[in-house]
Write an enzyme that holds these catalytic residues in place. Structure first.
Site, PDB file in Angstrom:
ATOM      1  CB  ALA A   1      -6.692   7.636  -8.961  1.00 25.98           C
TER       2      ALA A   1
ATOM      3  CG  LEU B   1       0.260   0.148  -6.015  1.00 32.24           C
ATOM      4  CD1 LEU B   1       1.394   1.142  -5.798  1.00 32.24           C
ATOM      5  CD2 LEU B   1       0.309  -0.962  -4.963  1.00 32.24           C
ATOM      6  CB  VAL B   2      -2.285  -1.782 -10.172  1.00 33.81           C
ATOM      7  CG1 VAL B   2      -1.995  -2.495 -11.493  1.00 33.81           C
ATOM      8  CG2 VAL B   2      -1.849  -2.648  -9.010  1.00 33.81           C
TER       9      VAL B   2
ATOM     10  CG  LEU C   1      -4.520  -6.088 -13.311  1.00 31.37           C
ATOM     11  CD1 LEU C   1      -5.140  -5.256 -14.428  1.00 31.37           C
ATOM     12  CD2 LEU C   1      -3.366  -5.347 -12.678  1.00 31.37           C
TER      13      LEU C   1
ATOM     14  CB  SER D   1      -5.276 -10.469  -5.533  1.00 30.83           C
ATOM     15  OG  SER D   1      -4.538 -10.722  -4.364  1.00 30.83           O
ATOM     16  CB  SER D   2      -1.041 -13.876  -5.026  1.00 31.28           C
ATOM     17  OG  SER D   2      -0.920 -13.002  -3.912  1.00 31.28           O
ATOM     18  CB  CYS D   3      -5.583 -13.231  -1.764  1.00 31.24           C
ATOM     19  SG  CYS D   3      -6.862 -12.242  -2.552  1.00 31.24           S
TER      20      CYS D   3
ATOM     21  CE1 TYR E   1      -9.418  -6.833  -3.547  1.00 38.92           C
ATOM     22  CE2 TYR E   1      -7.743  -8.546  -3.451  1.00 38.92           C
ATOM     23  CZ  TYR E   1      -8.212  -7.365  -3.984  1.00 38.92           C
ATOM     24  OH  TYR E   1      -7.486  -6.718  -4.965  1.00 38.92           O
TER      25      TYR E   1
ATOM     26  CE  LYS F   1      -9.488  -7.743  -7.367  1.00 41.70           C
ATOM     27  NZ  LYS F   1      -9.549  -6.813  -8.525  1.00 41.70           N
TER      28      LYS F   1
ATOM     29  CG  LEU G   1       1.330  -5.644  -6.956  1.00 46.41           C
ATOM     30  CD1 LEU G   1       0.303  -5.023  -7.895  1.00 46.41           C
ATOM     31  CD2 LEU G   1       2.532  -6.169  -7.737  1.00 46.41           C
TER      32      LEU G   1
ATOM     33  CG  HIS H   1      -1.615  -4.300   1.133  1.00 43.37           C
ATOM     34  ND1 HIS H   1      -2.205  -3.588   0.117  1.00 43.37           N
ATOM     35  CD2 HIS H   1      -2.399  -5.385   1.337  1.00 43.37           C
ATOM     36  CE1 HIS H   1      -3.303  -4.217  -0.285  1.00 43.37           C
ATOM     37  NE2 HIS H   1      -3.438  -5.306   0.440  1.00 43.37           N
TER      38      HIS H   1
END
Length: 319
Positions: A7, A9-10, A99, A101-103, A130, A134, A160, A173
């Protein structure tokens, strides 16, 4: 194929993409399965026995959310990653895509950031909780791959945006937050919109449908221990981004920046050469993607109403 977080975004984009392939998709509402509860996740996995798991579920937010709720961001995302990945191992899932994240990469990593930069420096403080969660999920997938020989991989998307995003002016975001705020400002006739930060930081953005296509491409063609970056390869300043969003929304007021507010690292561009070498390319340009995003948001009936007079002066957004 189980999409954890369908449900979001990705997850929503993955579901749209996989329906095109006529895949047999498993989903379950968060009210029926809380991925933070280990026994519930194991029970569901034992009963449903998916062949493939795409782990897109997460607790997410912008700078304000990360700064004010770090314990929640850490505990929720640690629990989700550990529970789903371990249950997938225990119940013989053939392939799992985690999945991230770039962070996850150091704040001061050389640009563009390669996958080898992981754990070579300090993280960006504004989203450290976060990022740590990840990184832990990525490392767990690696450990299970090494110890048990399972085909568990990790992909690291850049920033994204797109249909299905959270258009919350406080918790979203930068792109959805600005779309919402500028729509408010337009409706109210507010003469200026004040944005957090200097506007001089640069960011890479990827339309979520391109991300979903990249994840499916990795699912088909990648089987490796290292994480795999998924990015557009193009940077834009936040000042330019704000102008593009204003054009997409139709806001004609002044855009003002507040450099006293947090804005994160100066640059954050991923090196996506590894996935490009596998034959994947993004398709949606930023300008077209923003127009598509605004059109989708309005189609959902979420056109921002005029704000109260107490909120007319400022239009904040988190970078």
């Amino acid at each position: 194929m189980f999409i954890a977080g369908h449900a979001g975004l990705v997850g929503g984009a993955l579901r749209r993409r996989l329906l095109q392939e006529r895949c047999d998709i498993l989903t379950i509402d968060r009210r029926r399965l809380d991925l933070r509860r280990q026994q519930d996740v194991e029970n569901w996995m034992a009963e449903n026995r998916p062949d493939i798991v795409l782990l897109a579920a997460a607790t997410v937010g912008g700078i304000v959310a990360n700064n004010t709720r770090p314990a929640e961001f850490l505990t929720d995302n640690l629990a989700i990653a550990c529970n789903v990945i371990e249950a997938a191992r225990k119940y013989d899932v053939g392939k799992l895509v985690f999945l991230g994240s770039s962070c996850i990469y150091p704040r001061d990593a050389s640009q563009p950031v390669t996958e080898d930069a992981l754990l070579t420096g300090a993280l960006e403080p504004t989203n450290e909780a976060y990022a740590v969660a990840k990184i832990a999920g990525l490392k767990l997938a690696q450990a299970i791959r090494r110890q048990y020989g399972r085909d568990f991989i990790s992909v690291m998307p850049t920033n994204l945006y797109g249909p299905g995003d959270r258009f919350d002016p406080e918790r979203g975001h930068v792109i959805p937050a600005l779309v919402h705020r500028m729509s408010e400002a337009k409706a109210a006739g507010t003469p200026e919109c004040v944005i957090w930060g200097s506007g001089l930081v640069w960011r890479e953005f990827l339309h979520v449908d391109d991300c979903a296509d990249g994840v499916v491409h990795a699912l088909q063609y990648y089987s490796g221990d290292a994480p795999l970056n998924i990015g557009s390869g193009e940077e834009v300043s936040i000042a330019t981004l704000a102008t593009l969003i204003a054009q997409a929304v139709g806001y004609r007021g002044r855009i003002v920046f507040d450099p006293a507010r947090p804005e994160g690292p100066r640059r954050k561009l991923l090196d996506s050469s590894r996935i490009r070498a596998l034959g994947w390319r993004p398709r949606v340009g930023l300008r077209d993607g923003l127009v598509d995003t605004v059109r989708w948001w309005r189609a959902q009936g979420h056109v921002a109403p005029a704000p109260s007079s107490a909120r007319l002066a400022l239009c904040h957004a988190e970078v």
